[in-house]
Design an enzyme around this catalytic site. Structure first.
Site, mmCIF file in Angstrom:
data_model
loop_
_atom_site.group_PDB
_atom_site.id
_atom_site.type_symbol
_atom_site.label_atom_id
_atom_site.label_comp_id
_atom_site.label_asym_id
_atom_site.label_seq_id
_atom_site.Cartn_x
_atom_site.Cartn_y
_atom_site.Cartn_z
ATOM 1 C CG ASP A 79 52.279 -32.882 15.482
ATOM 2 O OD1 ASP A 79 52.343 -33.854 14.713
ATOM 3 O OD2 ASP A 79 51.233 -32.246 15.692
ATOM 4 C CD GLU B 111 55.106 -29.654 11.268
ATOM 5 O OE1 GLU B 111 55.282 -30.158 10.147
ATOM 6 O OE2 GLU B 111 54.032 -29.155 11.624
ATOM 7 C CG ASP C 257 53.486 -27.484 17.735
ATOM 8 O OD1 ASP C 257 53.017 -26.639 18.518
ATOM 9 O OD2 ASP C 257 52.866 -27.906 16.744
ATOM 10 C CG ASN D 270 51.384 -31.040 18.849
ATOM 11 O OD1 ASN D 270 50.477 -31.310 18.072
ATOM 12 N ND2 ASN D 270 52.148 -29.974 18.710
#
Length: 365
Positions: free
Chosen positions: A253, A255, A234, A239
């Site tokens: 972030d 994930e 991402d 972020n």
């Protein structure tokens, strides 16, 4: 482009969550309490964030952030939330690179405490480029910055990708899975997106433009995908927490982290800015047309790493396609909660439909 009401980001009660968090803290640090809990305005619809302080004299740090997997009963954006994998990725990046990743404190995989797995990390101080309203609209700190300040932020942000790709050993991220063959890594990434799309449209209308996008990828597959690296997934400035000097204070972030070619992150950084810039221009705003331009990102990255990005038309279109799948799921979530009506045309739910169609037709760039 038209916009719909901002969808709800959580179905949880922050006060009840804080009480349960305090009870859990006592199992890790007897007598500790969670205080000053707030939900950030930028709280996402995938994993959720709760900001809080730890009231205890022996707390390793006072200001914390909790990342909690989405409520499985809330029509989640993704089918799976592997908090342990995200936690492990952050530890790897912190240990093996010089990137400013928040210090992780605790991982809790038992969903019984807060309703889903979660982890606690140190809260980073600084500013984040906003998504709502996007940083490309007038009136926010990044839009109002000087050209020189945005130049520094752009340079430092591309440097985040360069350092991650050059410093993080892919072998240490084998838990993300992909194999050592670069072609295998890219194939696995795209097949995972196909599976995600199939999950999004199960029982719902398919998107013709997304279907055509996958066909385009097959027809334009890179002949030489390049080396496999740890990608952030991402990779966008929304972020990153920036300090007052416009340098990254924390990279957040993880994930969507995956093994794959460098261009996965580069294409995502290029396109996610284009998404906001196109949205601004369609609304009559000037936006930031000279900021995070594709040619500048590619040139900066090549200078920092010695690697000249290639197949960027493929990777920027792939980024736009991935964004379209997420947007379709978000829209179907709004339909589920009665926030928008069921559309006659699934493509109407995708804000950047025209952009994706132009990319497929070869007339966007």
């Amino acid at each position: 482009m038209t916009t719909s009401p901002r969808p709800r980001t959580t179905t949880r009660d922050p006060e009840a969550l804080t009480r349960r968090l305090t009870a859990w803290l006592g199992t890790r640090l007897p007598g500790a309490r969670a205080t000053g809990a707030t939900v950030p305005d930028s709280n996402g619809m995938s994993s959720e964030t709760l900001l809080f302080d730890i009231d205890h004299p022996d707390a390793p740090f006072r200001s914390c952030a909790l990342r909690l997997a989405a409520d499985p009963a809330a029509y989640t954006i993704f089918p799976r939330y592997d908090m342990a994998q995200q936690y492990r990725t952050m530890q790897l990046v912190a240990d093996r690179t010089d990137l400013p990743v928040p210090r992780t404190l605790w991982l809790e995989e038992d969903p019984g405490h807060l309703g889903a797995p979660f982890f606690v990390m140190e809260r980073a101080a600084g500013r984040v480029p906003p998504d709502v309203m996007p940083y490309t609209y007038a009136g926010n700190w990044l839009y109002d910055a000087t050209d020189e300040e945005r130049e520094r932020l752009e340079s430092e942000s591309v440097s985040v990708l360069a350092r991650l790709h050059d410093q993080a050993p892919p072998a240490a991220a084998a838990f993300l899975g992909a194999g050592e063959n670069p072609a295998t890594a890219l194939h696995r990434h795209v097949e995972n997106q196909r599976a995600y799309y199939a999950w999004v449209v199960a029982g719902r209308p398919h998107s013709p433009v997304i279907d055509r996008g996958f066909e385009w990828l097959t027809e334009h597959w890179p002949k030489h995908p390049g080396e496999t690296v740890l990608t952030w997934g991402d990779a966008r400035i929304g972020n990153i927490v920036y300090d007052d000097s416009f340098a990254p204070a924390a990279v957040l972030d993880w994930e969507m982290a995956a093994l794959g070619p460098r261009e996965l992150d580069l294409g995502w950084m290029v396109y996610l800015h284009r998404f906001f810039q196109d949205l601004s221009e369609s609304s009559g705003e000037v936006g930031l047309p000279q900021f995070l331009r594709r040619d500048r990102i590619e040139e900066r990255y090549a200078r920092l790493t010695g690697h000249t990005p290639r197949d960027m038309e493929f990777h920027t279109l792939y980024a736009a396609l991935r964004q379209a799948i997420v947007m379709l799921r978000v829209a179907y979530r709004q339909v589920h909660f009665g926030e928008v009506p069921v559309p006659d045309d699934a493509d109407a739910l995708i804000l950047h439909r025209d952009t994706l169609e132009a990319m497929i037709a070869g007339r966007y760039w």
